[in-house]
Design an enzyme around this catalytic site. Sequence first.
Site: not given
Ligand code: 5GP
Length: 113
Positions: A30, A86, A92-94, A99, A101
């Site tokens: 991450d 998430n 918090g899914q962004s 994926h 974690h």
């Molecule tokens: P979410 O918030 O959707 O559950 O998790 C997305 C994760 O992707 C976050 O922990 C964020 O740090 C990671 N992330 C976002 N963009 C990138 C990227 O370009 N490269 C990597 N390695 N991680 C990313």
Amino acid sequence: MADCLFCRIIRGEVPSRKVYEDENTFAFEDLNPQGPTHVLIIPKKHITGLKEARAEDAELLGRCHLAAAHIARERSIEDGYRTVLNVGPRAGQSVFHLHVHLIGGRSLQWPPG
Ligand code: 5GP
Ligand code: ZN
């Protein structure tokens, strides 16, 4: 999917620090780690998120989790790690490519925030 960030990472169009890869899954560090280990495990097939997953994706979801367990074993963090999905923006899914974690290497609190 053409413009999905994580699909682009799988294709190598966006650089990442790869941790593990097999026929169905891909894992990488991450970018903004929340612990000594913070790895994202993704299916190579684009699935938007858990709520969009279908019955036919069941094996793939299991494979992502088994890949997480494999990485945790390799890193000797089996005394305590967490796998997290998430789901939806309020959780918090962004990134909208499913994926898992894998977070570990430190004490983890419960309940999560
Ligand atoms: P979410 O918030 O959707 O559950 O998790 C997305 C994760 O992707 C976050 O922990 C964020 O740090 C990671 N992330 C976002 N963009 C990138 C990227 O370009 N490269 C990597 N390695 N991680 C990313
Ligand atoms: Zn994707």
